[in-house]
Design an enzyme around this catalytic site. Sequence first.
Site, PDB file in Angstrom:
ATOM      1  N   TYR A   1       7.029 -19.338 -44.290  1.00 31.94           N
ATOM      2  CA  TYR A   1       5.677 -19.872 -44.106  1.00 31.94           C
ATOM      3  C   TYR A   1       4.805 -18.753 -43.574  1.00 31.94           C
ATOM      4  O   TYR A   1       5.177 -18.056 -42.619  1.00 31.94           O
ATOM      5  CB  TYR A   1       5.703 -21.044 -43.119  1.00 31.94           C
ATOM      6  CG  TYR A   1       4.338 -21.640 -42.835  1.00 31.94           C
ATOM      7  CD1 TYR A   1       3.644 -22.331 -43.820  1.00 31.94           C
ATOM      8  CD2 TYR A   1       3.752 -21.508 -41.577  1.00 31.94           C
ATOM      9  CE1 TYR A   1       2.395 -22.886 -43.555  1.00 31.94           C
ATOM     10  CE2 TYR A   1       2.508 -22.069 -41.307  1.00 31.94           C
ATOM     11  CZ  TYR A   1       1.834 -22.755 -42.299  1.00 31.94           C
ATOM     12  OH  TYR A   1       0.605 -23.306 -42.035  1.00 31.94           O
TER      13      TYR A   1
ATOM     14  N   ASP B   1       5.846 -10.461 -41.584  1.00 28.67           N
ATOM     15  CA  ASP B   1       5.126 -11.523 -40.886  1.00 28.67           C
ATOM     16  C   ASP B   1       5.895 -11.814 -39.608  1.00 28.67           C
ATOM     17  O   ASP B   1       6.868 -12.562 -39.607  1.00 28.67           O
ATOM     18  CB  ASP B   1       5.011 -12.754 -41.779  1.00 28.67           C
ATOM     19  CG  ASP B   1       4.261 -13.882 -41.069  1.00 28.67           C
ATOM     20  OD1 ASP B   1       4.010 -13.764 -39.851  1.00 28.67           O
ATOM     21  OD2 ASP B   1       3.940 -14.888 -41.743  1.00 28.67           O
TER      22      ASP B   1
ATOM     23  N   LYS C   1       0.760 -16.400 -32.403  1.00 32.23           N
ATOM     24  CA  LYS C   1       1.576 -17.121 -31.424  1.00 32.23           C
ATOM     25  C   LYS C   1       1.712 -16.348 -30.091  1.00 32.23           C
ATOM     26  O   LYS C   1       0.776 -16.352 -29.323  1.00 32.23           O
ATOM     27  CB  LYS C   1       2.906 -17.523 -32.052  1.00 32.23           C
ATOM     28  CG  LYS C   1       2.611 -18.465 -33.253  1.00 32.23           C
ATOM     29  CD  LYS C   1       3.765 -19.151 -33.888  1.00 32.23           C
ATOM     30  CE  LYS C   1       3.224 -20.210 -34.852  1.00 32.23           C
ATOM     31  NZ  LYS C   1       3.638 -20.080 -36.229  1.00 32.23           N
TER      32      LYS C   1
HETATM   33  C1  LIG Z   1       2.698 -20.117 -37.485  1.00 27.74           C
HETATM   34  C2  LIG Z   1       2.898 -19.087 -38.521  1.00 27.74           C
HETATM   35  C3  LIG Z   1       1.827 -18.575 -39.276  1.00 27.74           C
HETATM   36  C4  LIG Z   1       0.441 -19.160 -39.198  1.00 27.74           C
HETATM   37  O1  LIG Z   1      -0.135 -19.012 -37.940  1.00 27.74           O
HETATM   38  P1  LIG Z   1      -1.332 -20.004 -37.522  1.00 27.74           P
HETATM   39  O2  LIG Z   1      -1.767 -19.477 -36.210  1.00 27.74           O
HETATM   40  O3  LIG Z   1      -0.737 -21.379 -37.488  1.00 27.74           O
HETATM   41  O4  LIG Z   1      -2.390 -19.891 -38.564  1.00 27.74           O
HETATM   42  C5  LIG Z   1       2.066 -17.512 -40.116  1.00 27.74           C
HETATM   43  N1  LIG Z   1       3.300 -16.988 -40.237  1.00 27.74           N
HETATM   44  C6  LIG Z   1       4.348 -17.457 -39.545  1.00 27.74           C
HETATM   45  C7  LIG Z   1       5.683 -16.800 -39.695  1.00 27.74           C
HETATM   46  C8  LIG Z   1       4.196 -18.535 -38.687  1.00 27.74           C
HETATM   47  O5  LIG Z   1       5.245 -19.029 -38.033  1.00 27.74           O
END
Ligand SMILES: *Cc1c(COP(=O)(O)O)cnc(C)c1O
Length: 425
Positions: free
Chosen positions: A142, A230, A258
């Site tokens: 994701y 990511d 995060k």
């Molecule tokens: C949570 C998440 C995102 C998106 O971040 P948001 O702050 O919710 O837009 C992107 N990549 C990963 C791996 C994530 O866990």
Amino acid sequence: MGANLDLFDRAQRVIPGGVNSPVRAFGSVGGTPYFVDRAQGPYLWDAEGRRYIDYVQSYGPGILGHAHPAVLEAVTRAASAGTSYGAPTEAEVVLAEMVVDRIAGLESVRFVSSGTEATMSAIRLARGATGRPGIVKFAGCYHGHADALLAAGGSGVANQGLSGCDGVTDGAVADTIVAPYNVVPTLDETVAAVIVEPVAANMGLVAPADGFLEGLRAACDTAGALLIFDEVITGFRLARGGAAERFGVTPDLWCFGKVIGGGLPVGAFGGRWGVMEHLAPLGGVYQGGTLSGNPLAMAAGRTTLKLLDDGAFDRLTATATRLADGLAGAFASAGLASTLPRVGSLLGLYFGDGPVIPPTDFDEAKVLADNGRYPKVFHALLERGVALAPGAYEALFPSLAHDDAVVDETIEIAADAASAVASLA
Ligand SMILES: *Cc1c(COP(=O)(O)O)cnc(C)c1O
């Protein structure tokens, strides 16, 4: 009607589904959500005054636990000097210096307001820097909710049972190739970038196979494509230098979110100068934001990173290990077959017919996540005061505030919850 249900009823009248992010609606576990009144350390309290040991921790930002006094103090001090200026501040420079100092190979970083903005911008930058259109992503990873990255997503997309997403045009994903996780894809010269979660934490928890990340690095080098890690979840969590440090593989671009915001809305993307210099105002790739580098968010991020010394990662790993072993034992004693894959402090939880083998890709993760067992255990735990994420595709996020006593209490509760679930089966 209880306060939680009452609030959910009101919320549904004015907010689609009553929530501002789909997984919060409990759709994949059934029932209705608790509304949070307040939180402190490892705990949160709902609108009816019920206390939960919280392993959601906002899906990762709460690495120090909720409402850490140092973060509160920093945010309060920043707020009293104004909450947003639309002009640069020293706070942004300090946090950027901290990121550059921690991440070997990252020379320059830009702050945004979410993880989604970070990945979306990194993709645009990769396309601008290479002059190529193609993106390779992996099923079950994701990367937020930008159109081009929604294909075969984990987390919220998987929890909704959506294979893709209405409203995302064929054109928007025409240049997105989805490959199976843990298999190095063949790349051609149309590929601008390969984006990957170095540890996949949005389909439960799937560790990278030996050689997978190294293989991606080599394939990108051969094809002239950029490698994007990511690290929105793994960054500043698996090590000071995140997954890149832990696995010894250096991408061309990193995405963060995060933890880097310490609970405030922050994301960031960065890399070496040769790539980052394509960003406006230096280069032709536009990217900006009214609230980017927000002073409250910079204060929270800076304080959080400062508290994450090397000892912190060892403590987090020890906590996650104690939790994983204890939960596995509690479930096994009740006759519930489970597996809790762990990488550093990141933990997944799957149930199945024993023995359950940790999944290596999205297809295997789906079999374990969609067998209907997680929701039963989830509710049995929640009734007894332990909050996991309301979806089988999410990881557990033990924090520095989860001390041994809190973990042991969790394990005791899990033993009771597991025997209750087993007795119904
Ligand atoms: C949570 C998440 C995102 C998106 O971040 P948001 O702050 O919710 O837009 C992107 N990549 C990963 C791996 C994530 O866990």
